[in-house]
Design a protein around this motif. Sequence first.
Motif, short mmCIF file in Angstrom:
data_model
loop_
_atom_site.label_atom_id
_atom_site.label_comp_id
_atom_site.label_asym_id
_atom_site.label_seq_id
_atom_site.Cartn_x
_atom_site.Cartn_y
_atom_site.Cartn_z
N THR A 132 0.84 -1.20 0.00
CA THR A 132 0.00 0.00 0.00
C THR A 132 0.88 1.25 0.00
OG1 THR A 132 -1.77 -1.14 1.17
CG2 THR A 132 -1.79 1.27 1.22
N ARG A 133 0.59 2.16 -0.90
CA ARG A 133 1.25 3.46 -0.96
C ARG A 133 0.19 4.55 -1.14
NH1 ARG A 133 6.20 2.89 -5.37
NH2 ARG A 133 7.02 0.84 -4.69
N ASP A 134 0.23 5.53 -0.28
CA ASP A 134 -0.67 6.67 -0.38
C ASP A 134 -2.12 6.24 -0.57
OD1 ASP A 134 1.53 8.39 -0.21
OD2 ASP A 134 1.88 8.28 -2.37
N GLY A 135 -2.51 5.21 0.17
CA GLY A 135 -3.89 4.75 0.11
C GLY A 135 -4.21 3.83 -1.04
N VAL A 136 -3.25 3.55 -1.91
CA VAL A 136 -3.46 2.64 -3.04
C VAL A 136 -2.81 1.30 -2.71
CG1 VAL A 136 -3.02 2.22 -5.49
CG2 VAL A 136 -3.50 4.55 -4.67
N THR A 137 -3.56 0.20 -2.87
CA THR A 137 -3.07 -1.14 -2.57
C THR A 137 -2.98 -1.96 -3.85
OG1 THR A 137 -4.01 -1.10 -0.34
CG2 THR A 137 -3.47 -3.25 -1.26
#
Length: 451
Positions: A132-137
Amino acid sequence: MPEQLSAPDAGSTPPWDTWRDREALQQPTYPDADAVTDVTSTLRRQPPLVFAGEVDDLRAWMGAAGRGEAFVLTGGDCAETFAEATADHLRLKIQTLLQMAVVLTYGASLPVVKIGRIAGQYAKPRSQNMETRDGVTLPSYRGDAVNSFEFTADARTPDPKRLLDLYHHASSTLNLIRAFTKGGYADLRLVHHWNRGFTQNPAYSKYESLAAEIHRAVKFMEAAGADFEAMREVDLFSSHEALLLEYESAMTRIDSRTGEPYDTSGHFLWVGERTRDLESAHIELLARVRNPIGVKLGPTTSVSQMLGLMEKLNPDGEEGRLTFITRMGADKIRDALPPLLQAAASDGRPVTWTTDPMHGNTITSSTGYKTRRFETIMNEVRGFFEAHEQVGTVPGGIHVELTGDDVTEVIGGSEKLDDESLADRYETLVDPRLNHQQSLEMAFQVAELLR
């Protein structure tokens, strides 16, 4: 009859595919099962990457290392990438391994078996399936054989066509390896000259006395009329973690001489700490092929687990068949390893023992980088030798993640790389590697342990 390696008849079930009935961990989740079938069918029609006779030669050498009559040097990238499968990158890796091997040969007064983590190490197990990065998985990056490092949905979707890319990159890499190692690049005099340049760096002057001894030995050989033409070539075997079971199964062939299966994706294959359960699909597959096999053993490995692996992978006690690669951590190896050594010795079936001092010693730097400390790595190597001396068994080799490039991924060593230095050339996509200079420094230190 010349050696021939053939795939099973189309539509038949290979005898080694019993792994499909077992739990297969760390496998990609492909969105299209038919595409996987198409790719593996294509792979089964491709020529083998290595040959049964080469595999048999390595098994004999691994047996010699287990008896204390040779020493194994395994080294290469944590995870190879398609972008770095170039002549320049490969040449530097081979140069580093050859330089290390000359030093170790002199220190051990034994042949050094040279094995690269090369031409197949394109996939890695991961602790988490998703990232997960910046709310994106998205799915985790599992190596170029599975998906791409870029953090997009398309890049991170596992693509079975990458298994064909893996095959072709491995094929071209093996061609380059054979050209370098058989075309004069491995000449002992040339490699020794490179090492003399290393010790002229003031940071490494403390190794000058050993380098001078090697220099005198080479000069003596020349004066005595040694056949240096015979020393212009070396054998460099390929290895990788046998992680992607569809690929390994598709690359397995039947040897016409014996009727036995060989995994032709590489000479030496190993099973990692995460996938070595006795009932796992990985152990089931490798139990059925004739390659020499390695198994990573961490600090929680029990005597019963180790003996079970010996029974499963080498029930008849064939020399050179089974290697245990210990990755205990510098703070644990002196306590965790001796009971395993004692139990294996009492069992009596031969085992070749090597140490992976990298994976048990990973830390996070103050600057946020995943790294390792050179001095801690060497502490584990010393612990490995001390454990064998305590029990009276044979330390058979080292297994390290390295590159021939001047990266800055591991802190410490004589050049005193610190946390701030990591940002200079931190290039790995997975785990930190020793750079060229640190690799040679390790070789000089291990040579002193072998003397």
